[in-house]
Design a protein around this motif. Sequence first.
Motif, PDB file in Angstrom:
ATOM      1  N   ILE A 136       0.864  -1.184   0.000  1.00 35.92           N
ATOM      2  CA  ILE A 136       0.000   0.000   0.000  1.00 35.92           C
ATOM      3  C   ILE A 136       0.896   1.227   0.000  1.00 35.92           C
ATOM      4  CG2 ILE A 136      -1.939   1.164   1.090  1.00 35.92           C
ATOM      5  CD1 ILE A 136      -2.486  -1.765   0.311  1.00 35.92           C
ATOM      6  N   LEU A 137       0.759   2.068  -1.018  1.00 38.61           N
ATOM      7  CA  LEU A 137       1.546   3.297  -1.106  1.00 38.61           C
ATOM      8  C   LEU A 137       0.631   4.489  -0.887  1.00 38.61           C
ATOM      9  CD1 LEU A 137       3.847   2.529  -4.176  1.00 38.61           C
ATOM     10  CD2 LEU A 137       4.543   2.712  -1.786  1.00 38.61           C
ATOM     11  N   GLY A 138       0.896   5.210   0.173  1.00 36.47           N
ATOM     12  CA  GLY A 138       0.180   6.459   0.409  1.00 36.47           C
ATOM     13  C   GLY A 138       0.923   7.596  -0.273  1.00 36.47           C
ATOM     14  N   VAL A 139       0.299   8.195  -1.275  1.00 42.17           N
ATOM     15  CA  VAL A 139       0.952   9.242  -2.067  1.00 42.17           C
ATOM     16  C   VAL A 139      -0.041  10.365  -2.351  1.00 42.17           C
ATOM     17  CG1 VAL A 139       2.607   7.685  -3.167  1.00 42.17           C
ATOM     18  CG2 VAL A 139       0.367   8.028  -4.205  1.00 42.17           C
ATOM     19  N   GLY A 140       0.478  11.424  -2.931  1.00 41.68           N
ATOM     20  CA  GLY A 140      -0.357  12.549  -3.325  1.00 41.68           C
ATOM     21  C   GLY A 140      -0.774  12.462  -4.783  1.00 41.68           C
ATOM     22  N   PRO A 141      -1.570  13.403  -5.245  1.00 41.79           N
ATOM     23  CA  PRO A 141      -2.085  13.366  -6.620  1.00 41.79           C
ATOM     24  C   PRO A 141      -1.022  13.546  -7.695  1.00 41.79           C
ATOM     25  CG  PRO A 141      -2.674  15.427  -5.536  1.00 41.79           C
ATOM     26  CD  PRO A 141      -2.108  14.544  -4.480  1.00 41.79           C
ATOM     27  N   THR A 142       0.163  14.066  -7.328  1.00 42.76           N
ATOM     28  CA  THR A 142       1.217  14.286  -8.325  1.00 42.76           C
ATOM     29  C   THR A 142       2.154  13.096  -8.479  1.00 42.76           C
ATOM     30  OG1 THR A 142       2.651  15.303  -6.642  1.00 42.76           O
ATOM     31  CG2 THR A 142       1.196  16.778  -7.875  1.00 42.76           C
ATOM     32  N   ALA A 143       1.913  12.014  -7.722  1.00 50.41           N
ATOM     33  CA  ALA A 143       2.833  10.880  -7.720  1.00 50.41           C
ATOM     34  C   ALA A 143       2.971  10.252  -9.096  1.00 50.41           C
ATOM     35  CB  ALA A 143       2.370   9.832  -6.711  1.00 50.41           C
ATOM     36  N   ALA A 144       1.864  10.135  -9.829  1.00 50.88           N
ATOM     37  CA  ALA A 144       1.918   9.498 -11.153  1.00 50.88           C
ATOM     38  C   ALA A 144       2.850  10.258 -12.087  1.00 50.88           C
ATOM     39  CB  ALA A 144       0.527   9.397 -11.761  1.00 50.88           C
ATOM     40  N   ALA A 145       2.794  11.588 -12.045  1.00 56.08           N
ATOM     41  CA  ALA A 145       3.638  12.399 -12.917  1.00 56.08           C
ATOM     42  C   ALA A 145       5.096  12.371 -12.463  1.00 56.08           C
ATOM     43  CB  ALA A 145       3.129  13.839 -12.948  1.00 56.08           C
ATOM     44  N   VAL A 146       5.317  12.461 -11.161  1.00 57.89           N
ATOM     45  CA  VAL A 146       6.689  12.498 -10.648  1.00 57.89           C
ATOM     46  C   VAL A 146       7.376  11.147 -10.839  1.00 57.89           C
ATOM     47  CG1 VAL A 146       8.103  12.778  -8.580  1.00 57.89           C
ATOM     48  CG2 VAL A 146       6.177  14.309  -8.986  1.00 57.89           C
ATOM     49  N   PHE A 147       6.666  10.059 -10.545  1.00 53.85           N
ATOM     50  CA  PHE A 147       7.240   8.718 -10.680  1.00 53.85           C
ATOM     51  C   PHE A 147       7.149   8.182 -12.100  1.00 53.85           C
ATOM     52  CE2 PHE A 147       6.311   7.645  -5.960  1.00 53.85           C
ATOM     53  CZ  PHE A 147       7.459   8.320  -5.587  1.00 53.85           C
ATOM     54  N   LYS A 148       6.576   8.959 -13.004  1.00 52.28           N
ATOM     55  CA  LYS A 148       6.452   8.582 -14.417  1.00 52.28           C
ATOM     56  C   LYS A 148       5.691   7.264 -14.587  1.00 52.28           C
ATOM     57  CE  LYS A 148      10.661  11.015 -15.800  1.00 52.28           C
ATOM     58  NZ  LYS A 148      11.970  10.923 -16.481  1.00 52.28           N
ATOM     59  N   ILE A 149       4.574   7.169 -13.868  1.00 49.23           N
ATOM     60  CA  ILE A 149       3.696   6.010 -13.977  1.00 49.23           C
ATOM     61  C   ILE A 149       2.433   6.456 -14.702  1.00 49.23           C
ATOM     62  CG2 ILE A 149       2.521   4.153 -12.735  1.00 49.23           C
ATOM     63  CD1 ILE A 149       4.335   4.717 -10.363  1.00 49.23           C
ATOM     64  N   ASP A 150       2.145   5.857 -15.839  1.00 49.35           N
ATOM     65  CA  ASP A 150       0.980   6.249 -16.624  1.00 49.35           C
ATOM     66  C   ASP A 150      -0.264   5.500 -16.155  1.00 49.35           C
ATOM     67  OD1 ASP A 150       2.512   7.956 -18.214  1.00 49.35           O
ATOM     68  OD2 ASP A 150       3.102   6.309 -19.537  1.00 49.35           O
ATOM     69  N   VAL A 151      -1.416   6.123 -16.376  1.00 53.71           N
ATOM     70  CA  VAL A 151      -2.698   5.511 -16.042  1.00 53.71           C
ATOM     71  C   VAL A 151      -3.239   4.820 -17.283  1.00 53.71           C
ATOM     72  CG1 VAL A 151      -5.033   5.916 -15.212  1.00 53.71           C
ATOM     73  CG2 VAL A 151      -3.136   7.282 -14.316  1.00 53.71           C
ATOM     74  N   ALA A 152      -3.538   3.525 -17.158  1.00 54.09           N
ATOM     75  CA  ALA A 152      -4.071   2.770 -18.295  1.00 54.09           C
ATOM     76  C   ALA A 152      -5.553   3.043 -18.488  1.00 54.09           C
ATOM     77  CB  ALA A 152      -3.842   1.274 -18.087  1.00 54.09           C
ATOM     78  N   ARG A 153      -6.309   3.046 -17.396  1.00 48.08           N
ATOM     79  CA  ARG A 153      -7.740   3.318 -17.446  1.00 48.08           C
ATOM     80  C   ARG A 153      -8.149   4.160 -16.253  1.00 48.08           C
ATOM     81  NH1 ARG A 153     -10.473  -2.357 -17.556  1.00 48.08           N
ATOM     82  NH2 ARG A 153      -8.502  -2.983 -16.581  1.00 48.08           N
ATOM     83  N   GLY A 154      -9.151   4.991 -16.451  1.00 46.22           N
ATOM     84  CA  GLY A 154      -9.608   5.847 -15.370  1.00 46.22           C
ATOM     85  C   GLY A 154      -8.672   7.019 -15.142  1.00 46.22           C
ATOM     86  N   ARG A 155      -8.404   7.329 -13.895  1.00 51.68           N
ATOM     87  CA  ARG A 155      -7.528   8.457 -13.546  1.00 51.68           C
ATOM     88  C   ARG A 155      -6.797   8.147 -12.252  1.00 51.68           C
ATOM     89  NH1 ARG A 155     -11.046  12.951 -10.474  1.00 51.68           N
ATOM     90  NH2 ARG A 155     -12.666  11.619  -9.583  1.00 51.68           N
ATOM     91  N   PHE A 156      -5.821   8.993 -11.976  1.00 42.86           N
ATOM     92  CA  PHE A 156      -5.076   8.826 -10.730  1.00 42.86           C
ATOM     93  C   PHE A 156      -5.804   9.580  -9.615  1.00 42.86           C
ATOM     94  CE2 PHE A 156      -1.244   9.295  -7.973  1.00 42.86           C
ATOM     95  CZ  PHE A 156      -0.957   7.941  -7.854  1.00 42.86           C
ATOM     96  N   LEU A 157      -5.214   9.562  -8.428  1.00 40.92           N
ATOM     97  CA  LEU A 157      -5.830  10.224  -7.288  1.00 40.92           C
ATOM     98  C   LEU A 157      -6.061  11.709  -7.582  1.00 40.92           C
ATOM     99  CD1 LEU A 157      -3.671   8.642  -4.430  1.00 40.92           C
ATOM    100  CD2 LEU A 157      -5.871   7.858  -5.303  1.00 40.92           C
ATOM    101  N   PRO A 158      -7.236  12.223  -7.308  1.00 40.22           N
ATOM    102  CA  PRO A 158      -7.535  13.623  -7.622  1.00 40.22           C
ATOM    103  C   PRO A 158      -6.936  14.572  -6.590  1.00 40.22           C
ATOM    104  CG  PRO A 158      -9.408  12.624  -6.554  1.00 40.22           C
ATOM    105  CD  PRO A 158      -8.393  11.526  -6.711  1.00 40.22           C
ATOM    106  N   VAL A 159      -6.926  15.843  -6.932  1.00 44.37           N
ATOM    107  CA  VAL A 159      -6.479  16.881  -5.993  1.00 44.37           C
ATOM    108  C   VAL A 159      -7.579  17.082  -4.956  1.00 44.37           C
ATOM    109  CG1 VAL A 159      -5.782  19.273  -5.733  1.00 44.37           C
ATOM    110  CG2 VAL A 159      -5.085  17.980  -7.764  1.00 44.37           C
ATOM    111  N   ASP A 160      -7.288  16.782  -3.699  1.00 46.29           N
ATOM    112  CA  ASP A 160      -8.240  16.885  -2.592  1.00 46.29           C
ATOM    113  C   ASP A 160      -7.614  17.677  -1.458  1.00 46.29           C
ATOM    114  OD1 ASP A 160     -10.569  15.707  -3.435  1.00 46.29           O
ATOM    115  OD2 ASP A 160     -10.041  13.699  -2.748  1.00 46.29           O
ATOM    116  N   ASP A 161      -8.407  17.916  -0.453  1.00 48.92           N
ATOM    117  CA  ASP A 161      -7.872  18.445   0.788  1.00 48.92           C
ATOM    118  C   ASP A 161      -6.956  17.374   1.375  1.00 48.92           C
ATOM    119  OD1 ASP A 161      -7.272  19.436   3.261  1.00 48.92           O
ATOM    120  OD2 ASP A 161      -9.342  19.661   3.945  1.00 48.92           O
ATOM    121  N   GLN A 162      -5.661  17.661   1.447  1.00 49.60           N
ATOM    122  CA  GLN A 162      -4.712  16.633   1.855  1.00 49.60           C
ATOM    123  C   GLN A 162      -4.959  16.128   3.267  1.00 49.60           C
ATOM    124  OE1 GLN A 162      -0.609  16.419   0.410  1.00 49.60           O
ATOM    125  NE2 GLN A 162      -0.760  18.599  -0.038  1.00 49.60           N
TER     126      GLN A 162
END
Length: 399
Positions: free
Chosen positions: A122-148
């Motif tokens: 289980i990785l607890g990360v923020g909404p920018t993790a996909a872009a920073v770690f260069k992990i693409d989303v195959a379907r749907g979307r990554f974690l949205p920008v929320d109240d942290q």
Amino acid sequence: MLLRDLIRLSLGSLVDQRMRSFLTVLGIAVGIASVVLLTSIGEGVRRFMLSEFTQFGTNLVSINPGRTTTVGVSGAIINNIRPLSIADEEALRRIAGVIDTIAVVQGNAPVEWEKRSRHTTILGVGPTAAAVFKIDVARGRFLPVDDQRAPRAYVALGSTVATELFRETSPLGKIVRIGGERYRVIGIMESKGQMLGFDLDDAVYIPTVRAMSLFNLDSLMEIDLLYQAGLESRTVADQARRLLSARHGAEDFTITTQEEMLDVLGSVLNIITLSVGGLGAISLLVGGVGILTIMTIAVTERTPEVGLLRAIGAGRGQILLLFIGEAVVLAAIGGLCGLVIGAGGAWLLGALVPSLPTHTPWLFALYAELLAAAIGLLAGVLPARHAAGLDPIEALRAE
């Protein structure tokens, strides 16, 4: 004696003694092949490790809790006076040149859907993790920008987890349980593979604060800073160090730049490459001893020939060149054969075992070939000097 006569005599002697020449060439070829093959494996492993470290990019700075003298890693033991917090991450994001930050928490827990369950990372990360770690989303979307501090219970699944839990069913919109808590699946990540044994596909991504609550943590395990290309990592690290020291009242954290990790890793892997090359060089040394032995025997067998050459006017220097030339030619031919065998073996090994990376470092191969010629030269010097020093009358009498 003319140069062409020296060449003809040297080559003629090698051809006349085919078996002896073959065994000498074989000894050198085995040594060179060992050097090339082992350094190919070492260089392949070095490149593989470096590519594993740089798949997330090279403009990253990692901050871990606790003051240590070693490289901090995700999952480090938290024992500092003041833990890293979400507020620290927000403050670090305002550093000049920092593009994004990620607050990271890691743990293991079961992920359940209907009657299926998979214990995974289980990785607890923020909404920018996909872009920073260069992990693409195959379907749907990554974690949205929320109240942290109060994010919604959303989860993005790694490709392996999604396949194992849902099989042919689409996971999007489904409710899964992670450590007993309900999360809605909003994204499926593309396959990223493994990084130094850590399977990025066999993981799920949830908001950082929810992961801290799930694992009962009061500190982040890591904060990663992504900075602009062209900036020096040391500059960003110094700014982060001053900011956090002011917030915490002391330097109770560890900052590690990607360049520092790559430098240490590169140094270790270079030593490994040189070490395995040294093992091959031992075989090369054995080949050199073989040349010395065979050339010494050749001088004894050809004593009458040396006496005849001296009697008809051949000088000591020409006799010296004759025997040294034979040794160098044998070593050079053996080196070329070993180079072909070693490079071909490395290519074949890489084709048969794709999981074992190989890459032939041609600079090392050139050094090995030059070393083979040098060994031939050195191994031929003593027998050649002995031959050149023979008395013509005594040599002829040996007939």
